[in-house]
Design a protein around this motif. Structure first.
Motif, PDB file in Angstrom:
ATOM      1  N   TYR A  98      15.437  17.512   7.563  1.00 46.64           N
ATOM      2  CA  TYR A  98      15.580  16.392   8.489  1.00 46.64           C
ATOM      3  C   TYR A  98      15.745  15.080   7.709  1.00 46.64           C
ATOM      4  N   LEU A  99      14.838  14.135   7.854  1.00 47.49           N
ATOM      5  CA  LEU A  99      15.054  12.819   7.250  1.00 47.49           C
ATOM      6  C   LEU A  99      14.670  12.746   5.777  1.00 47.49           C
ATOM      7  N   ARG A 100      14.087  13.822   5.253  1.00 49.55           N
ATOM      8  CA  ARG A 100      13.736  13.924   3.830  1.00 49.55           C
ATOM      9  C   ARG A 100      13.054  12.678   3.281  1.00 49.55           C
ATOM     10  N   GLY A 101      11.942  12.316   3.921  1.00 48.88           N
ATOM     11  CA  GLY A 101      11.207  11.133   3.484  1.00 48.88           C
ATOM     12  C   GLY A 101      10.518  11.338   2.144  1.00 48.88           C
ATOM     13  N   ARG A 102       9.659  10.402   1.797  1.00 50.65           N
ATOM     14  CA  ARG A 102       9.031  10.417   0.472  1.00 50.65           C
ATOM     15  C   ARG A 102       7.828  11.346   0.393  1.00 50.65           C
ATOM     16  N   ASP A 103       7.162  11.590   1.509  1.00 43.46           N
ATOM     17  CA  ASP A 103       5.940  12.382   1.494  1.00 43.46           C
ATOM     18  C   ASP A 103       6.275  13.856   1.291  1.00 43.46           C
ATOM     19  N   GLU A 104       5.393  14.566   0.622  1.00 37.95           N
ATOM     20  CA  GLU A 104       5.609  15.992   0.425  1.00 37.95           C
ATOM     21  C   GLU A 104       5.446  16.734   1.750  1.00 37.95           C
ATOM     22  N   PHE A 143      17.657   0.020   9.846  1.00 43.82           N
ATOM     23  CA  PHE A 143      17.723  -0.156   8.385  1.00 43.82           C
ATOM     24  C   PHE A 143      19.127   0.146   7.877  1.00 43.82           C
ATOM     25  N   LEU A 144      19.727   1.217   8.373  1.00 40.82           N
ATOM     26  CA  LEU A 144      21.050   1.629   7.901  1.00 40.82           C
ATOM     27  C   LEU A 144      22.179   0.779   8.469  1.00 40.82           C
ATOM     28  N   HIS A 145      21.945   0.171   9.631  1.00 41.10           N
ATOM     29  CA  HIS A 145      23.001  -0.570  10.318  1.00 41.10           C
ATOM     30  C   HIS A 145      23.520  -1.729   9.487  1.00 41.10           C
ATOM     31  N   LYS A 146      22.680  -2.259   8.634  1.00 45.21           N
ATOM     32  CA  LYS A 146      23.091  -3.402   7.828  1.00 45.21           C
ATOM     33  C   LYS A 146      24.282  -3.048   6.928  1.00 45.21           C
ATOM     34  N   LYS A 147      24.313  -1.813   6.431  1.00 44.00           N
ATOM     35  CA  LYS A 147      25.392  -1.399   5.537  1.00 44.00           C
ATOM     36  C   LYS A 147      26.307  -0.328   6.135  1.00 44.00           C
ATOM     37  N   LEU A 175      19.572   7.836   3.902  1.00 42.87           N
ATOM     38  CA  LEU A 175      18.314   7.176   3.535  1.00 42.87           C
ATOM     39  C   LEU A 175      17.850   7.545   2.134  1.00 42.87           C
ATOM     40  N   GLU A 176      18.339   8.656   1.611  1.00 42.19           N
ATOM     41  CA  GLU A 176      17.861   9.151   0.324  1.00 42.19           C
ATOM     42  C   GLU A 176      18.057   8.101  -0.775  1.00 42.19           C
ATOM     43  N   GLY A 177      16.999   7.863  -1.519  1.00 44.72           N
ATOM     44  CA  GLY A 177      17.053   6.895  -2.601  1.00 44.72           C
ATOM     45  C   GLY A 177      16.842   5.462  -2.170  1.00 44.72           C
ATOM     46  N   SER A 178      16.698   5.219  -0.860  1.00 35.29           N
ATOM     47  CA  SER A 178      16.477   3.856  -0.363  1.00 35.29           C
ATOM     48  C   SER A 178      14.990   3.547  -0.333  1.00 35.29           C
ATOM     49  N   ASP A 179      14.643   2.318   0.040  1.00 32.35           N
ATOM     50  CA  ASP A 179      13.233   1.942   0.128  1.00 32.35           C
ATOM     51  C   ASP A 179      12.717   2.004   1.564  1.00 32.35           C
ATOM     52  N   PHE A 180      13.435   2.721   2.442  1.00 30.35           N
ATOM     53  CA  PHE A 180      12.958   2.869   3.824  1.00 30.35           C
ATOM     54  C   PHE A 180      11.678   3.699   3.848  1.00 30.35           C
ATOM     55  N   ALA A 181      10.729   3.261   4.662  1.00 27.39           N
ATOM     56  CA  ALA A 181       9.478   3.994   4.845  1.00 27.39           C
ATOM     57  C   ALA A 181       9.052   3.878   6.303  1.00 27.39           C
ATOM     58  N   PRO A 182       8.457   4.921   6.853  1.00 33.22           N
ATOM     59  CA  PRO A 182       7.993   4.853   8.242  1.00 33.22           C
ATOM     60  C   PRO A 182       6.865   3.840   8.408  1.00 33.22           C
ATOM     61  N   ASP A 183       6.764   3.301   9.604  1.00 36.70           N
ATOM     62  CA  ASP A 183       5.682   2.378   9.941  1.00 36.70           C
ATOM     63  C   ASP A 183       4.992   2.929  11.179  1.00 36.70           C
ATOM     64  N   TYR A 184       4.108   3.894  10.963  1.00 36.77           N
ATOM     65  CA  TYR A 184       3.473   4.571  12.092  1.00 36.77           C
ATOM     66  C   TYR A 184       2.603   3.634  12.916  1.00 36.77           C
TER      67      TYR A 184
END
Length: 374
Positions: free
Chosen positions: A36-42, A95-99, A124-133
């Motif tokens: 899916y979104l392949r975030g930073r958390d394991e 976040f992605l809409h800017k580019k 999103l991969e390699g970006s500094d996007f992070a969820p804000d729960y």
């Protein structure tokens, strides 16, 4: 004297804890899995108990998000998963809409599939996007949306954040189905998921929580009370946000399911079936009165009759609904039925003030206190 008592399950008979755990793990997977979104958390399909506690604490911000959703009339775990994940997804699109404005516009036109989530994850991969729960509550507090209007409010948020107008988020959306299916994988586990759906889990290795349920009150004492009510001629039924399998199995394990008239048992599976036939009437889950009305009339009543039945009920004072949530209370009031609130849900005794404010007919420390009023 009540002629019928209709019970919710979670927060009344069974603890909601495992449902909330599965909800948090579902959101965690959709954000962090490579599928899916392949975030930073394991991500692991077999987290240990300590990791489950950490994930739930993070995803639902020490349960503040869950409390907020319940206060706005959201009762189904499927909806809770959808709301938190979709909020994070809207943030990702912003976040992605800017580019990549074209990406967001294409998604708005084509809708959201599993492939869409994977594609967004690649961007999103390699970006500094992070969820804000934790940001969920502050964002949604700015809205007056209640109940299932919260789901639709996500479309407003997307337009505010990106300027793109879309109708991606609703109870009938493809993303809602993805959230629902992924939750089911977590809750019932690989074996039962395949047995009941005919499909393998998309992320193998999930053990499931179905056989790890926690009874709120002593099962033997509860069974004895139900037997006494039946002896007095009271019809007993259920209206729950659980699917059929997750209702029958644990209550049979507790030894109490046999006390309920099977004609008067309505589950989330029945809600989905009704919504398929009447999509224009969706959502039909609580706080809509459909489930309790179906249990009152009986499962063998034609669906068209249930959908068009006149409410409030003429004999509503003879029907008692027992639940732990605002959604149950609102459904009871729509039907003109009496309502008994149990203080064994997510917020425990803290819910007393809310139910006093709403004007619940009875407030019980737990379901066994029904003996004092019947």
């Amino acid at each position: 004297m009540f002629t019928m008592i209709l019970f919710d399950v979670d927060g009344v008979m069974l603890s909601e804890e495992r449902y909330f755990d599965a909800s948090a793990l579902t959101v965690h997977e959709l954000i962090n899995s490579p599928q899916y979104l392949r975030g930073r958390d394991e991500f692991s399909p077999q987290p240990q108990e300590e990791e489950i506690r950490r994930i739930r604490k993070e995803v639902f911000a020490d349960d503040k998000v869950l409390n907020f959703m319940k206060s706005r009339g959201i009762n189904a775990n499927w909806d809770m998963v959808f709301l938190q994940f979709s909020y994070q997804f809207v943030r990702a699109l912003s976040f992605l809409h800017k580019k990549h404005a074209g990406l967001v516009e294409r998604i708005a036109q084509e809708g959201i599939s599993r492939d869409t989530l994977r594609q967004v994850g690649e961007y999103l991969e390699g970006s500094d996007f992070a969820p804000d729960y934790a940001g969920f509550v502050q964002t949604f507090q700015a809205s007056t949306a209640q109940k299932h209007e919260l789901l639709l409010y996500l479309n407003t948020l997307l337009t505010q954040e990106t300027g793109v107008s879309a109708e991606l988020f609703s109870r009938n959306s493809s993303l809602w189905v993805i959230c629902q299916e992924t939750f089911q994988e977590w809750y019932v586990g690989d074996e039962l998921y395949e047995k009941t759906t005919g499909e393998k889990t998309r992320q193998p290795g999930k053990r499931g929580f179905l056989k790890d349920e926690i009874a709120i009150v002593n099962p033997q004492a509860f069974a004895a009370m139900l037997a006494e009510l039946k002896d007095k001629g009271v019809e007993l039924g259920i209206a729950t946000g659980r699917p059929t399998l997750e209702t029958h199995v644990p209550l049979e394990e507790m030894g109490v399911f046999s006390y309920f008239n099977p004609r008067r048992v309505s589950t989330a599976s029945d809600v989905l079936a009704a919504e398929e036939q009447y999509p224009e009437r969706a959502p039909l889950s609580k706080p809509q009165p459909f489930q309790y009305l179906r249990s009152f009339l009986g499962a063998d009543t034609p669906l068209a009759e249930i959908m068009n039945y006149e409410i409030p009920l003429k004999n509503g004072d003879e029907i008692l609904i027992v639940g732990d949530s605002v959604a149950d209370f609102l459904a009871a009031r729509s039907l003109g039925c009496k309502f008994a609130a149990t203080l064994t849900g997510l917020t425990g005794q803290e819910a007393r003030a809310k139910f006093e404010e709403l004007g619940a007919d009875y407030i019980l420390n737990d379901v066994l206190e029904l003996k004092q009023i019947v």
